[in-house]
Structure formats: C-alpha cells, structure tokens
Write an enzyme that holds these catalytic residues in place. Structure first.
Site, PDB file in Angstrom:
ATOM      1  N   GLU A 102       0.988  -1.297  -0.125  1.00 27.97           N
ATOM      2  CA  GLU A 102      -0.034  -0.031  -0.014  1.00 27.97           C
ATOM      3  C   GLU A 102       1.074   0.791   0.170  1.00 27.97           C
ATOM      4  OE1 GLU A 102      -1.103   3.296   2.158  1.00 27.97           O
ATOM      5  OE2 GLU A 102      -2.699   2.280   3.101  1.00 27.97           O
ATOM      6  N   CYS A 161      -2.544   8.109   3.820  1.00 28.30           N
ATOM      7  CA  CYS A 161      -2.780   8.353   2.862  1.00 28.30           C
ATOM      8  C   CYS A 161      -3.816   8.493   1.821  1.00 28.30           C
ATOM      9  CB  CYS A 161      -2.373   6.566   2.245  1.00 28.30           C
ATOM     10  SG  CYS A 161      -3.465   5.039   3.103  1.00 28.30           S
TER      11      CYS A 161
END
Length: 484
Positions: free
Chosen positions: A253, A287
């Site tokens: 990720e 994020c």
C-alpha cells in the site's frame, strides 16, 4: 534527556526481549514538544538475520497448528492489547502527535484484525474445478506461504500493525515487523505484550533500525516468502528492486494523491464536513487524505468561504486524554513541516492564493513541529500541491467547469489509491465509477472497515489490506487433481 516517561524498549526476537547486538539505541522524539520520551533498541544486520532465522523456525511451528489453535492465541493477544489500551494510546499520542481519540483507531484496527481474520480464514472454501471429460476431480487448496516481512509507515503505528498481524497469523505465516524509526514505541510495546503472554517463539518478531541495513538484509534474504509494506512509492520501488534474490509475494500500500470532487448538485454540508476531516485529521498525514479538492465553479466561492471558516475553528494542541477537544496535533518531523511550507510557497509563486494558515501557530513549544491547518486555492497541475502526495495539513483547492475537466484533472496523477466524488446525478456516478483510475471510489460519503478492501492501482500499490483479499498475500494455492 528525559526518557522516564516510557523508558527503554527492547527488540522482540524469537520470543525474547533482547538488546541489539551492537547495544545501540534510538531516541523516540515527541513531535509536539521535541522531548525524547523513550529509547528503543536499534537493530542492525545481525539482529535482522536473527529475526529471519527465528521466523523460519516460528513458521514451522505456527503453520502446523490448527486454525482453532491459532485463533486461541490470537484471541489471547487481543485481550492483552485491550488491557493495555490506555498505555498504547498514550504512547502513540507522544510518539507521532495524534490525538487520544485518533489513537483509538489504531487500537480498534488491531483488535478487529485479530478477531475478524480467523473467522475469514475459517470461511475460506476450497474451490472445486469441473472436469469436462469426467476423468478427474479437481480442487484448489490454500496453504500458508511462509515467513512474511512487514515494513510499516509511522502515521498509524498500530493500525498498520493490525493490518499485517491479523491476516498473516490467521493464514499460518510467521511475521517480522519493522516499524518506522519515527514511531516505533507502541509497536515495541506490542512486543512486550507478546512476551508477557508467552506467545509462541519466532512467530512474531519486532525490530526497528536503518533501512539500509535492517530492511536491506531482510529484503535480499531468500528466507521471506512474503514482503508486505505500507509506505511511499519510492520505498516500494526500492523493496521490489532488492527483493529479486528470490521469488517473493509482494503486497504494497503505497502513495496516494486523492481527488475530492464536489459537483454543484452535491450535499455541500456532507462534502464540507468530510473535506475538513480528510484534509486535517491526523494532521493530514493519511494516505487517503483529500489531496486535491476539485469544486464546481458554481459553488466554488460558497465552498471556500465555509471551508476556511470551519478550518479556522479547529483546535490545535497536544491531544492527550485530558485534552479531548484537540482536533489536530503537530506533524511528525521538522523536515515534514518545512516541506509543507515549500508546498505552499511553490503554489503561491505559481499564482495560487494562501487562504488560511501557512504559519507556525503561537503559544506552542518552539521545539515541536507545529503548523496551522492550511488552505491554498487556485492550485494548478504545475504546482507541487497538485503533483505530490501532500501527507500533511495543507489542502489544495481548484475549480472546474465540466465533467470532462474534472475527470481529466482527477486522473492526471501517477497515483491511484483513493478518490471521492459528491453528486446526486446517477449517470455521472456511473461514468466516474467506470473512468476514475483509483483503487477506491467513495461516493457521497466515506467508509473504512476491516472487512472492506483497501488497495491502490498504478503507482499506489499491489494487493490489498483489509478484507478477505488481504489473506491472498499470505497464502499459496495448490491444485489437487485426482483420477476417477
């Protein structure tokens, strides 16, 4: 130097709390005050090699346990984490500056993952494959892949641990966790909890140290079967390049640059509330933050006025339990704060307007990494605020006129993690769902949960955290064909 608050924390390798081979220690610095609040053992190459050998032995033991036995240990760990919830939350507030309420998200991720993944593993079904000639039966079975190594980001110290710990342990893998050197404290405390409950040796190992030695040693080793990480795209590319000493499964990720698109028919109240949260919660160090806010020109001025007002009302502070009204704390390092100022200066030099913030707030410790929540309007694709992942409390806003323009601006990035759209036009929703180049498309609201897949496309990653899809990183498939 005052390290009395949390003291000294050791590596957790092969079921033991140990000093590093070198005896070196890293300071853990509170970004709110600049104070050294703990020290942790600083791992090196030899410690990484120890962890790899321990995990290899741990895998042989753990992978042979039944799912029921693994679940019993995971439940025991879950209960122990809950018992230490306050201490862990307080540690996260001190080590990376989040508020006490926000730190519960991390605890929740750990306890949910330890409960949800054994059930998800239990619900996995063998895939039966038809044989068109009726000469054989065929099935696919899943087995644990092997030793997994997890490299974690600093922004959600224990949430990131939970996202890796749950699926790895449920699948039957052993795990080496390398937290960021910026926020290793709470993860090292998980090591202490594992030691206290006598968790099987070598199944989980925790160490932090320089990536150039620790991560490089583990990434280039042939022992790991799985490399998984949460971090920047640049770091992901480095891990991929270094991993080619053997064939390893990769789960990553990586960076994001989320468009947050508000059309003129949107519920503006909902969009405004989420724009504030997704720009400044956790000091914007998320994020999936609203990196580029795109607002239809017909509601642009109304949005900007209210967005600035609501941002100006946010309370900054050191978010300890006794300060429950604190919304936003500092950023993690002084260099990250300087990077925020650079993003603003670059945008303003290219014609954008500083609408709010952009300064060091008064009345806070000078040694801390404080910056006001900041709004810059009129950003363009030429600005760093448009191109780079902000990862801090600076919101870049721009207007658009047509659906085509909004779609082109949204997709004009190398990243493809999260995206958000606010509209009640069903045809528009259908089109943007099809054409937005992002792994997540959230419409008229936001939801994240352990059972919902979280992953990106393009330069934002490989595979998924959360949901049953995360198990894929830790399992290998075998085809079993039997002649009739």
């Amino acid at each position: 130097m005052n390290t009395q608050k949390f003291g000294y924390k050791k590596l957790y390798i092969d079921g033991q709390l140990i000093d590093s081979v070198s005896g070196e220690k890293d300071d853990v610095v509170c970004p709110a005050t600049g104070e050294v609040i703990a020290q942790v053992a600083k791992a090196g190459k030899e410690d990484a090699e120890k962890a790899l050998e321990a995990a290899q032995k741990g895998f042989k033991y753990w992978s042979k346990l039944s799912l029921a036995e693994r679940t019993e240990w995971m439940t025991k760990l879950r209960s122990a984490v809950l018992e230490k919830e306050h201490e862990l939350r307080t540690a996260m507030v001190h080590e990376m500056g989040k508020n006490y309420e926000g730190a519960y998200e991390d605890i929740e991720a750990v306890i949910n993952a330890l409960e949800w993944y054994p059930a998800a593993m239990k619900n996995l079904r063998e895939e039966q494959i038809p044989d068109y000639e009726n000469t054989h039966t065929h099935k696919m079975i899943s087995k644990p892949a092997g030793v997994a190594v997890a490299y974690l980001a600093w922004n959600f110290p224990l949430l990131n641990v939970g996202f890796k710990l749950g699926p790895a342990l449920a699948a039957g893998c052993s795990l080496i966790i390398k937290p960021s050197a910026l926020s290793p404290l709470s993860t090292y405390m998980i090591g202490e909890i594992l030691h206290e409950i006598n968790f099987p040796a070598g199944v989980v190992n925790i160490l932090s140290g320089p990536s150039s030695t620790v991560a490089h040693t583990m990434t280039t080793s042939k022992i790991p079967a799985v490399l998984t990480m949460i971090g920047s795209t640049a770091t992901g590319q480095k891990v991929i390049a270094d991993s080619t000493t053997s064939i390893k499964k990769l789960g990553m990720e990586l960076g994001g640059n989320a468009p947050f698109i508000i059309f003129e028919d949107a519920d503006l109240e909902v969009a405004l509330n989420l724009a504030v949260i997704l720009s400044f919660w956790n000091s914007g160090q998320i994020c999936v933050a609203a990196n580029r806010i795109l607002v239809h020109k017909n509601i642009y001025e109304k949005f900007m006025k209210e967005f600035v007002k609501r941002t100006s009302e946010l309370k900054l502070g050191f978010g300890l339990k006794e300060n429950p009204d604190v919304f936003m704390g500092p950023v993690v390092t002084r260099s990250d704060r300087d990077r925020m100022f650079d993003l603003v200066d670059d945008a303003v030099s290219k014609g954008a307007t500083l609408e709010y913030g952009g300064k060091i707030p008064e009345g806070f410790p000078e040694e801390g990494n404080w910056i006001e929540p900041t709004i810059v309007s009129g950003i363009t694709p030429e600005t760093k605020l448009f191109r780079q992942e902000t990862f801090g409390p600076v919101a870049g806003v721009m207007s658009f006129e047509t659906d085509d323009e909004a779609l082109e601006l949204a997709n004009d990035t190398e990243f493809g993690l999260a995206s958000y759209i606010f509209t009640n036009d069903h045809k528009r929703i259908e089109r943007f769902t099809e054409e937005l180049e992002f792994g997540e498309i959230q419409i008229n609201g936001v939801k994240y949960a352990i059972y919902l897949p979280h992953g990106g496309i393009k330069n934002s990653g490989i595979g998924h955290d959360c949901s049953h899809l995360a198990l894929d990183d830790y399992l290998v498939k075998k085809r079993v064909s039997t002649a009739i």
